[in-house]
Motif scaffolding. Structure first.
Motif, PDB file in Angstrom:
ATOM      1  N   LYS A  79      -5.702  12.910   1.927  1.00  0.00           N
ATOM      2  CA  LYS A  79      -4.832  11.762   1.674  1.00  0.00           C
ATOM      3  C   LYS A  79      -5.648  10.632   1.051  1.00  0.00           C
ATOM      4  O   LYS A  79      -6.788  10.388   1.425  1.00  0.00           O
TER       5      LYS A  79
ATOM      6  N   ARG B  40      -5.227   6.473   0.092  1.00  0.00           N
ATOM      7  CA  ARG B  40      -4.452   5.246   0.267  1.00  0.00           C
ATOM      8  C   ARG B  40      -4.817   4.284  -0.860  1.00  0.00           C
ATOM      9  O   ARG B  40      -5.993   4.090  -1.174  1.00  0.00           O
TER      10      ARG B  40
ATOM     11  N   SER C 296       0.840  -1.193   0.000  1.00  0.00           N
ATOM     12  CA  SER C 296       0.000   0.000   0.000  1.00  0.00           C
ATOM     13  C   SER C 296       0.875   1.242   0.000  1.00  0.00           C
ATOM     14  O   SER C 296       2.060   1.182   0.344  1.00  0.00           O
ATOM     15  N   TYR C 297       0.276   2.347  -0.393  1.00  0.00           N
ATOM     16  CA  TYR C 297       0.954   3.639  -0.317  1.00  0.00           C
ATOM     17  C   TYR C 297      -0.098   4.725  -0.155  1.00  0.00           C
ATOM     18  O   TYR C 297      -1.278   4.516  -0.414  1.00  0.00           O
ATOM     19  N   GLU C 298       0.353   5.882   0.290  1.00  0.00           N
ATOM     20  CA  GLU C 298      -0.527   7.031   0.459  1.00  0.00           C
ATOM     21  C   GLU C 298       0.034   8.212  -0.308  1.00  0.00           C
ATOM     22  O   GLU C 298       1.246   8.381  -0.402  1.00  0.00           O
TER      23      GLU C 298
ATOM     24  N   THR D  67      -4.261   0.312  -1.867  1.00  0.00           N
ATOM     25  CA  THR D  67      -3.881  -0.958  -1.237  1.00  0.00           C
ATOM     26  C   THR D  67      -4.140  -2.113  -2.194  1.00  0.00           C
ATOM     27  O   THR D  67      -5.235  -2.228  -2.755  1.00  0.00           O
TER      28      THR D  67
END
Length: 130
Positions: A114, A116, A4-6, A118
């Motif tokens: 933000k 996310r 995952s990243y944001e 995933t």
């Protein structure tokens, strides 16, 4: 593999079709995209069509996508390129550049929010406004 990243939303992500630094095409309201950081693209082998020899390959340049809020479900395409022209730099709706923009609108996303991203499987992604 990065699971995952944001990212923090910028105006250009929310208004891709109308807030641009190029005149490569006309203004199109409602388009949006989710950027892919270079380290994520390289680690997860997320390619654009240069990297897949022009083929559509789930898990490489196409992904099944749903949003955690239930407002979006569809296929997203990895596009653009990083420093290495085979790797993608953003996700957009497959054959629908307004798909992500519509989700941003429905989710009431704004600059500074933000997001996310995933992976729930090699071919499936969930997007979430935090």
């Amino acid at each position: 593999m990065i699971t995952s990243y944001e990212i923090t939303l910028k105006r250009t992500y929310l208004e891709w079709g109308s807030y641009r630094y190029t005149n490569s095409r006309g203004v199109v309201y409602g388009e949006g995209y989710i950027p892919i950081p270079a380290n994520v693209a390289y680690s997860n082998n997320i390619f654009n069509q240069n990297g897949t020899d022009g083929k559509d390959v789930f898990g490489e340049n196409l992904f099944y996508c749903s949003s955690a809020d239930g407002l979006y479900q569809g296929v997203i395409r990895a596009q653009g390129n990083q420093d290495n022209p085979r790797y993608a730099k953003q996700f957009s709706g497959d054959k629908d550049l307004k798909a992500i923009g519509n989700w941003f609108y429905q989710a009431e996303a704004s600059v500074g929010d933000k997001i996310r991203v995933t992976w729930t499987s090699p071919t499936e992604i969930v997007i979430e406004k935090l």
